[in-house]
Write an enzyme that holds these catalytic residues in place. Sequence first.
Site, PDB file in Angstrom:
ATOM      1  N   HIS A   5      -0.539 -10.135  -4.386  1.00 30.57           N
ATOM      2  CA  HIS A   5       0.396  -9.776  -5.451  1.00 30.57           C
ATOM      3  C   HIS A   5       0.731 -10.975  -6.300  1.00 30.57           C
ATOM      4  O   HIS A   5       0.792 -12.098  -5.818  1.00 30.57           O
ATOM      5  CB  HIS A   5       1.674  -9.165  -4.876  1.00 30.57           C
ATOM      6  CG  HIS A   5       2.389 -10.032  -3.879  1.00 30.57           C
ATOM      7  ND1 HIS A   5       2.000 -10.121  -2.568  1.00 30.57           N
ATOM      8  CD2 HIS A   5       3.454 -10.853  -3.999  1.00 30.57           C
ATOM      9  CE1 HIS A   5       2.809 -10.954  -1.919  1.00 30.57           C
ATOM     10  NE2 HIS A   5       3.697 -11.428  -2.781  1.00 30.57           N
ATOM     11  N   HIS A  33      -6.329  -2.754  -1.188  1.00 30.47           N
ATOM     12  CA  HIS A  33      -5.700  -3.760  -0.337  1.00 30.47           C
ATOM     13  C   HIS A  33      -6.588  -4.994  -0.160  1.00 30.47           C
ATOM     14  O   HIS A  33      -7.733  -4.893   0.285  1.00 30.47           O
ATOM     15  CB  HIS A  33      -5.399  -3.168   1.041  1.00 30.47           C
ATOM     16  CG  HIS A  33      -4.742  -4.160   1.962  1.00 30.47           C
ATOM     17  ND1 HIS A  33      -3.372  -4.284   2.063  1.00 30.47           N
ATOM     18  CD2 HIS A  33      -5.260  -5.112   2.775  1.00 30.47           C
ATOM     19  CE1 HIS A  33      -3.085  -5.255   2.903  1.00 30.47           C
ATOM     20  NE2 HIS A  33      -4.212  -5.775   3.355  1.00 30.47           N
ATOM     21  N   ASN A  58       1.989 -16.546  -3.956  1.00 30.14           N
ATOM     22  CA  ASN A  58       2.214 -17.188  -2.662  1.00 30.14           C
ATOM     23  C   ASN A  58       1.059 -16.790  -1.743  1.00 30.14           C
ATOM     24  O   ASN A  58       0.723 -15.611  -1.641  1.00 30.14           O
ATOM     25  CB  ASN A  58       3.546 -16.738  -2.068  1.00 30.14           C
ATOM     26  CG  ASN A  58       4.730 -17.279  -2.846  1.00 30.14           C
ATOM     27  OD1 ASN A  58       4.691 -18.403  -3.331  1.00 30.14           O
ATOM     28  ND2 ASN A  58       5.778 -16.482  -2.984  1.00 30.14           N
ATOM     29  N   CYS A 113       0.851  -1.205   0.000  1.00 25.03           N
ATOM     30  CA  CYS A 113       0.000   0.000   0.000  1.00 25.03           C
ATOM     31  C   CYS A 113       0.876   1.241   0.000  1.00 25.03           C
ATOM     32  O   CYS A 113       0.578   2.228  -0.680  1.00 25.03           O
ATOM     33  CB  CYS A 113      -0.930   0.017   1.209  1.00 25.03           C
ATOM     34  SG  CYS A 113      -2.405  -1.022   1.033  1.00 25.03           S
ATOM     35  N   HIS A 136      -0.424  -8.339   1.135  1.00 25.04           N
ATOM     36  CA  HIS A 136      -1.199  -7.541   0.177  1.00 25.04           C
ATOM     37  C   HIS A 136      -1.119  -8.358  -1.110  1.00 25.04           C
ATOM     38  O   HIS A 136      -0.006  -8.636  -1.596  1.00 25.04           O
ATOM     39  CB  HIS A 136      -0.561  -6.149   0.034  1.00 25.04           C
ATOM     40  CG  HIS A 136      -1.241  -5.232  -0.949  1.00 25.04           C
ATOM     41  ND1 HIS A 136      -1.601  -3.930  -0.636  1.00 25.04           N
ATOM     42  CD2 HIS A 136      -1.585  -5.402  -2.246  1.00 25.04           C
ATOM     43  CE1 HIS A 136      -2.147  -3.349  -1.704  1.00 25.04           C
ATOM     44  NE2 HIS A 136      -2.155  -4.236  -2.696  1.00 25.04           N
TER      45      HIS A 136
END
Length: 115
Positions: free
Chosen positions: A98, A46, A85, A7, A96
């Site tokens: 990804h 988020h 992951n 973030c 967060h």
Amino acid sequence: MTDCLFCRIVAGELPATVVLDTEHLFAFRDISPQAPTHVIIVPKAHYANAVELAQAAPALTGELIAAAGDVAKQDGIDSYRLVFNTGADAGQTVFHAHLHVIGGKPLGPSGLDLH
Ligand code: AMP
Ligand code: ZN
């Protein structure tokens, strides 16, 4: 101020080598690249992980995965590994959501360390 690393990168509070910046997505080079191309793509909003993202925002999840194609094209690669992951035991260190886009060299049969 949030204590979420990604973030803060999205907000421009921490430096990053930006690869993509769209209405909903942000992509930047991994600080510890595992291959010549190692880019992290995140939703600007988020979500803790990829599954939470997919459950809450399926269209955005599709956008995120499609963006991997843009990143690959930008880096001139047509073969790459996409990794989400999910959870600490799976190697997630930043909570967060990804997507890792990894490529630019032969990656071996799976790259997964399942031991
Ligand atoms: P994961 O282990 O799947 O949670 O991935 C987190 C990734 O973020 C790792 O590959 C880290 O190298 C990368 N990372 C951590 N801090 C930064 C940063 N400041 N800028 C870019 N990438 C980072
Ligand atoms: Zn965040």
